[in-house]
Design an enzyme around this catalytic site. Structure first.
Site, PDB file in Angstrom:
ATOM      1  N   THR A  23      38.236  41.206  42.113  1.00  0.00           N
ATOM      2  CA  THR A  23      38.168  40.550  40.112  1.00  0.00           C
ATOM      3  C   THR A  23      39.127  40.200  39.943  1.00  0.00           C
ATOM      4  O   THR A  23      40.070  41.569  40.067  1.00  0.00           O
ATOM      5  CB  THR A  23      36.993  40.838  39.190  1.00  0.00           C
ATOM      6  OG1 THR A  23      37.455  39.546  38.670  1.00  0.00           O
ATOM      7  CG2 THR A  23      37.172  42.248  38.479  1.00  0.00           C
ATOM      8  N   GLU A  24      39.496  39.154  40.026  1.00  0.00           N
ATOM      9  CA  GLU A  24      41.554  38.656  39.841  1.00  0.00           C
ATOM     10  C   GLU A  24      42.032  39.040  38.862  1.00  0.00           C
ATOM     11  O   GLU A  24      42.775  39.078  39.012  1.00  0.00           O
ATOM     12  CB  GLU A  24      41.072  37.348  40.216  1.00  0.00           C
ATOM     13  CG  GLU A  24      40.824  36.141  39.449  1.00  0.00           C
ATOM     14  CD  GLU A  24      39.425  35.646  39.561  1.00  0.00           C
ATOM     15  OE1 GLU A  24      38.570  36.760  40.156  1.00  0.00           O
ATOM     16  OE2 GLU A  24      38.843  34.861  39.634  1.00  0.00           O
ATOM     17  N   ASN A  25      41.038  39.507  38.053  1.00  0.00           N
ATOM     18  CA  ASN A  25      41.916  39.952  36.345  1.00  0.00           C
ATOM     19  C   ASN A  25      41.982  40.787  37.172  1.00  0.00           C
ATOM     20  O   ASN A  25      42.911  42.086  36.169  1.00  0.00           O
ATOM     21  CB  ASN A  25      41.188  39.745  35.496  1.00  0.00           C
ATOM     22  CG  ASN A  25      39.665  40.536  35.406  1.00  0.00           C
ATOM     23  OD1 ASN A  25      39.071  40.201  36.765  1.00  0.00           O
ATOM     24  ND2 ASN A  25      39.272  41.237  34.535  1.00  0.00           N
TER      25      ASN A  25
END
Lengths: 237, 219
Positions: free
Chosen positions: B53-55
């Site tokens: 997840t890009e966070n």
């Protein structure tokens, strides 16, 4: 003796001036330094350019900074979320500027700013409206768009533990923009849940080396933005 | 435009299963917000897939039990998640290095429109007065990661979503590899759109009627 620890959020943000460029860490509420932002509202600096992934929720934290008319321009990737009311309202009325940047480009512009790289070429956004008017160049038969680094006068960052040298570790996905924002600001101001003695942070596990940090303030029990929003709290209280 | 009619074709769960079937063992996968998230529940027995997840999390697990939510452990849609044993956290520049630098293998996204050449529009309808918000959408399609689109074949109003040319603002040009809809699985190749599989009871002609772009039969 080197001691970057300051006594209060108010003291930590005292030098932020009108017109400053301020990076604020966080992805939604995760990693948002809410006590530092509230101290900045109390301090009164205005005409700020704020670089942050979002624009805050409800009427606290970054949303409250915007609502109190301290922010002239936002640079962000996603200016609306389920609970963001303040920014959309001002934006629709033309009362706040927006520079929309793809999230990875935002991160890389900040990283570059901290690394002394003035600009870079990226494949992101080529052929889209967000590349309009930007310089492009071909490398190996592929088109890339030029993006300029972002630097700030100050960054406000939240972490989990810090020592008096400013070495930092973070908590889970609250790390997000914190480490790169510490590098890209002349003055990086950090709120930490805990201050520990030198040597207590494993040197192999330090995420932000203290050289990037200017001051550290302990906020042992930070407010949870989502709870404040659910209770419809507003800052100033 | 085709008017509303009886439901035929795959369910959303079937669509997620179709996507999962094309994700090989050992893949690093980024799942977009919404329908793509369902793919995680359909990984075939015996395969191990790692979700990004890009966070800032590699090794994203399912939603936590009620009462176990941690406001500092969320996904890109800002929903509470868990981290699997073996997970790791990292900052945003490293996260997008994984994406733009082609270290992630597959990204599963939703779409407003996909064009016959693989152009994708999934971040803005360009409606006047709307607050523009892009997030990580353009970065996810910028590299050479395989891009799988999971989407209903038509809009709620029955308008085709697979079109000759996107009318909404683009997310990326010629980026989509495969489209998984309720009616068909369609591969985007250099010379056009190839229907690889039809949903039970659905004919090629039925899908073509609901598709603005020209479809080809698999040779």
């Amino acid at each position: 003796m080197i001691n970057k620890i300051v006594a209060s959020p108010a003291e930590a943000v005292a030098d932020i001036f009108d017109g400053a460029v301020v990076m604020i860490s966080g992805f939604g509420e995760a990693g948002s330094p809410i006590e530092l932002i509230h101290a900045l509202i109390d301090q009164g600096a205005k005409d700020l350019t704020v670089i942050s992934n979002n624009t805050g929720s409800g009427h606290v934290g970054l949303a409250a900074l915007i609502e109190n008319r301290r922010v002239k321009k936002m640079i962000c990737s996603f200016p609306r979320t389920a609970n963001s009311k303040v920014f959309p309202e001002l934006y629709k009325n033309g009362e706040i500027e927006l520079e929309l940047v793809p999230q990875g480009t935002l991160a890389e512009r900040i990283r570059s700013g901290g690394a002394g790289i003035p600009a870079f070429y990226t494949p992101t956004s080529v052929g889209t409206p967000l590349a309009d008017g930007k310089e492009t160049r071909e490398f190996n038969g592929r088109t890339y768009v030029l993006q300029h680094a972002l630097e700030a006068d100050f960054s406000l960052v939240k972490c989990k533990a810090a020592d008096r040298y400013g070495n930092l570790i973070y908590n889970k996905t609250a790390r997000n923009f914190g480490p790169i924002m510490c590098t890209a600001a002349k003055t990086a101001i950090v709120q930490t849940k805990q201050i520990v003695d030198l040597g207590r942070l494993d040197p192999e596990a330090v995420v932000t080396p203290g050289i990037f940090v200017s001051s550290v303030v302990e906020v042992a029990d930070p407010a949870e933005e989502s709870k404040l929003v659910a209770d419809d709290r507003r800052y100033p209280w | 435009m085709v008017s509303k009619e009886e439901k035929i074709g795959w369910s959303v769960s079937d669509m997620a299963r179709n996507v999962a079937a094309d994700i090989p063992n050992g893949a690093y996968v980024n799942l977009g917000i919404g329908m793509p998230e369902l793919v995680a529940g359909h990984v075939p027995e015996g395969r191990e897939v790692i979700y990004h997840t890009e966070n800032g999390l590699l090794g994203m697990g399912p939603a936590p039990a009620e009462g176990q939510e941690d406001p500092e452990l969320i996904n890109a849609g800002k929903k509470h998640v868990t981290a699997i044993p073996g997970a790791c956290y990292f900052h945003h520049a490293d996260s997008f290095t994984m994406i733009r630098g082609n270290h992630i293998d597959i990204c599963v996204l939703g779409a407003f429109q996909v064009a016959g050449n693989g152009d994708l529009a999934n971040w803005s309808t360009g409606a006047p007065g709307a607050i523009p918000a892009v997030g990580g959408a353009m970065d996810l399609v910028a590299g050479d990661i395989k891009i799988f689109v999971i989407s209903k074949h038509t809009t709620k109003e029955g308008e085709p979503k697979v079109v000759k040319e996107c009318t909404y603002p683009l997310t990326g040009k010629a980026v989509v590899d495969t489209i998984y809809t309720d009616l068909a699985i369609i591969d985007v190749k250099d010379d056009g759109l190839y229907v690889r599989e039809l949903a039970p009871g659905v004919t090629f002609e039925y899908v073509q009627e609901r598709t603005e772009a020209e479809l080809k039969r698999n040779p």
